[in-house]
Design an enzyme around this catalytic site. Structure first.
Site, PDB file in Angstrom:
ATOM      1  N   ASP A 326       0.932  -1.215   0.031  1.00 21.44           N
ATOM      2  CA  ASP A 326      -0.004   0.002  -0.154  1.00 21.44           C
ATOM      3  C   ASP A 326       0.873   1.264   0.055  1.00 21.44           C
ATOM      4  O   ASP A 326       1.852   1.232   0.753  1.00 21.44           O
ATOM      5  CB  ASP A 326      -0.881   0.066   1.308  1.00 21.44           C
ATOM      6  CG  ASP A 326      -1.900   1.014   1.289  1.00 21.44           C
ATOM      7  OD1 ASP A 326      -2.659   1.072   0.512  1.00 21.44           O
ATOM      8  OD2 ASP A 326      -1.795   1.746   2.259  1.00 21.44           O
ATOM      9  N   GLU A 362       1.444  -0.562  -4.997  1.00 21.61           N
ATOM     10  CA  GLU A 362       0.665   0.722  -5.393  1.00 21.61           C
ATOM     11  C   GLU A 362       1.608   1.865  -5.611  1.00 21.61           C
ATOM     12  O   GLU A 362       2.046   2.364  -4.579  1.00 21.61           O
ATOM     13  CB  GLU A 362      -0.263   0.928  -4.329  1.00 21.61           C
ATOM     14  CG  GLU A 362      -1.364   2.116  -4.535  1.00 21.61           C
ATOM     15  CD  GLU A 362      -2.279   2.268  -3.499  1.00 21.61           C
ATOM     16  OE1 GLU A 362      -3.402   2.636  -3.668  1.00 21.61           O
ATOM     17  OE2 GLU A 362      -1.770   2.189  -2.205  1.00 21.61           O
TER      18      GLU A 362
END
Length: 647
Positions: A326, A362
């Site tokens: 993330d 990401e």
């Protein structure tokens, strides 16, 4: 002292004793606190011995698996100087592998001199069995299925009630059968490590259902994985036996200790100055490259070790196939900005246990220089939001988007060189579901309690004639048709693709595009109302990708004999076709091997984003439609994607 002993962190059971250790550069004293079996009563407190390496240690005899413990750290309390030492705070071991209860937010967790032993989970001394480590089940070019564990399984009628909503439910035959139906290659589990609710949620009667607010990076959240790492390992084994890989979505960019008004639970109380990034010459100001209050100092040697050790733990003890990170640029952040060759990213890629694992970034955060799509090391796959946006804009009907769509279908050569590292997707957990994308022009986040101010405003979405819920059959049919076309486009793209749970089946979140705090029917997958025809369409597309290798290969399509872009006449597209701003059709032919026949063939994909039928000729007479094997009759339905195989 041996090198191995010097390297260890946390609680380690040895033959005749247990070794406890925790690192802090700035603490003056750290104590180990032991608790009874209920985790309620402190039974002993021991000062730990500080070594030259800033590691506090103590060896204790007669410690058994199941022992509850925590730390208390002494030193200066001066938040303006980045110092948060407060021995009244019970602190969770950053290396805790198991916790006795979930985190629950309480304002007293932030109050100086308030004893939090009654509020904080206790770490549990554990013995772990090594998993069987095999080559990753997933290879680039496959289908990843993004899953939020509780919403995915909580309503499944065939899963026993006592395991619904847990990691164990993912191993149930009914769940695996659905994954196999659409030929999933790997499931990507949204965070399952221990997290805490954001402090504004309790007063709204909401709870964080996504888990992107971690405290203990190695400890599995007892709500999702009550059986600890053993439960995860058993589920990974069951999925591996079905040929499905397991990728963990991990958060190393921030922690749930939040901004300076947040809770002191672990790293802040142990050594805030070392674990978190601070403004230069202003140690009291936490850097916030995440939008969540703090940023982990991933370039600090101790944080780097914690990250690598966490990844190793999940491979060694659970056998997972890989990781999705993330807000991943923070992993490569140094004082000079993002560095693809940073020591932390390099350590993750070169570690003996990790070097063959799947790594997915990401590739953006909100910090300076935070958009790094295409810039991660070669080993990383990267979420491609440009593919998401260009596919959406094309199907919404935006002008001048034909060329952009073609670039995405061919592997995004503008972003990657040599081979594609793209993860193409239509929707992810964050944003509209696929069905909401074609049913709403605007977000509808009222249930979040923030007057619909939260969540992205620009979703590149459309509603097909009515906003949100409707009973109009024509509109519902148009939405279904658009969802099918979008899925067909995704599955016809080169490289790795990702589907978020339920998008193959028409799942809606009632137009909520920021449903992190909706641990309820808004996010829960209703297995009783799945759109079975859409599932069948997805299964057909997945079978197509499995049959023809051209989609999952990762070399970039160049146009040098491997792909031909064609116009409705069957002739190569001309500059005028590319530059027609409202061109409704796009055709292309791919050279590929056919796994069914064992022969090389050509595959044609024809796209009509227009609202009227089109005629489209293919060069040569021997084209048959997939999957019904009927001869191609040049008729292209509105808002559709057709597949044809040359015989």
């Amino acid at each position: 002292m041996s090198h191995a002993h010097a390297q260890r962190r946390g609680a380690v059971l040895l033959d005749k004793m247990a070794e406890f250790s925790v690192w802090s550069q700035h603490a003056e004293k750290i104590e180990l606190c032991l608790f009874d079996a209920d985790g309620e009563t402190e039974t002993a407190r021991y000062p730990m011995t500080r070594g030259d390496d800033n590691l506090y240690r103590i060896d204790l005899p007669s410690i058994r698996p199941g022992q509850r413990y925590g730390f208390r750290a002494h030193g200066i309390y001066d938040p303006d100087k980045g110092l948060w030492f407060d021995p009244s705070k019970l602190l969770v071991d950053p290396y805790a592998k198991e916790l006795d209860r979930p985190f629950v937010y309480d304002p007293n967790l932030s109050q100086f001199n308030f004893d939090t032993a009654g509020l904080v989970p206790k770490a549990i001394v554990t013995e772990h069995v090594a998993a069987k480590i095999e080559a990753p089940r997933f290879t680039p070019g496959g289908l990843i299925y993004e899953v939020a564990v509780k919403p995915f399984t909580i309503l499944h009628p065939d899963v026993p009630e006592d395991i619904r909503g847990t990691v164990a439910a993912l191993a149930h035959p009914a769940i695996i059968a659905h994954l196999k139906r659409i030929s999933v290659d790997a499931i990507e589990l949204m965070p399952i490590t221990a997290w805490i609710d954001e402090r504004h949620l309790p007063s709204l009667g909401l709870t964080n259902g996504w888990g992107y607010n971690p405290i203990a990076f190695m400890a599995l959240d007892p709500r999702l994985c009550p059986g600890g790492v053993e439960e995860l390992r058993d589920t990974v084994t069951a999925l591996h036996e079905a040929g499905i890989g397991v990728i963990l979505d991990l958060v190393f960019n921030h922690s749930g200790e939040s901004d300076r008004y947040g809770a002191t639970l672990s790293m802040r109380g142990i050594d805030n100055l070392s674990y978190y990034r601070h403004a230069q010459d202003e140690p009291g100001l936490l850097i916030n490259d995440t939008g969540t209050g703090n940023t982990l100092a991933c370039d600090h040697p101790e944080v780097r070790r914690l990250i690598v050790d966490t990844l190793r733990h999940f491979v060694i003890h659970a056998g997972v196939d890989g990781f999705r990170f993330d807000l991943a640029p923070i992993l490569g952040r140094t004082s000079n900005g993002f560095d693809a060759d940073s020591e932390t990213l390099t350590a993750m890629l070169e570690d003996e246990v990790l070097k063959d694992r799947v790594m997915i970034a990401e590739p953006w955060d909100i910090g300076p220089g935070g958009y790094q799509l295409g810039n991660f090391p070669e080993k990383f796959l990267e979420w491609n939001d440009r593919a998401r946006d260009d596919i959406r804009r094309y199907w919404r009907g935006d002008e001048w988007t034909t060329g952009a769509l073609a670039t995405r279908l061919a592997g995004s050569s503008d972003l990657f060189s040599g081979h594609t590292r793209t993860v193409n997707f239509l929707a992810a957990h964050d944003g509209f579901t696929l069905m909401d994308l074609v049913s709403n022009e605007h977000k509808h986040n009222e249930a979040n309690g923030e007057d619909n101010r939260d969540g992205h405003g620009d979703n590149m979405s459309w509603n097909n004639g009515a906003e949100g819920v409707t009973r109009d059959r024509d509109i519902l049919a148009d939405r279904r048709r658009d969802a099918e076309a979008l899925l067909s486009t995704l599955f016809a793209s080169r490289g790795t693709i990702m589907l978020t749970m339920g998008d193959e089946a028409g799942r809606s979140q009632r137009g909520n595009n920021n449903a992190y705090a909706q641990d309820n029917e808004i996010t829960w997958m209703d297995w009783a109302t799945l759109d079975k025809a859409l599932v069948e369409h997805t299964a057909m597309l997945s079978a197509l990708r499995k049959r023809f290798s051209v989609f999952s290969e990762t070399s970039l399509l160049t146009g040098d004999g491997d792909i031909e872009w064609i116009s409705p006449s069957g002739q190569p597209m001309q500059v005028s076709d590319w530059e027609n701003p409202a061109n409704p059709v796009l055709g292309f032919m791919l050279k590929t091997d056919d796994a069914t026949t064992g022969k090389a063939t050509r595959l044609a994909i024809i796209v009509n984003r227009g609202h009227t039928p089109q005629t489209f000729a293919l060069p040569g007479p021997n084209w048959r439609c997939y999957p019904d094997n009927q001869p191609w009759d040049t008729a292209l339905a509105p808002r559709s994607v057709s597949f044809c195989i040359e015989n």
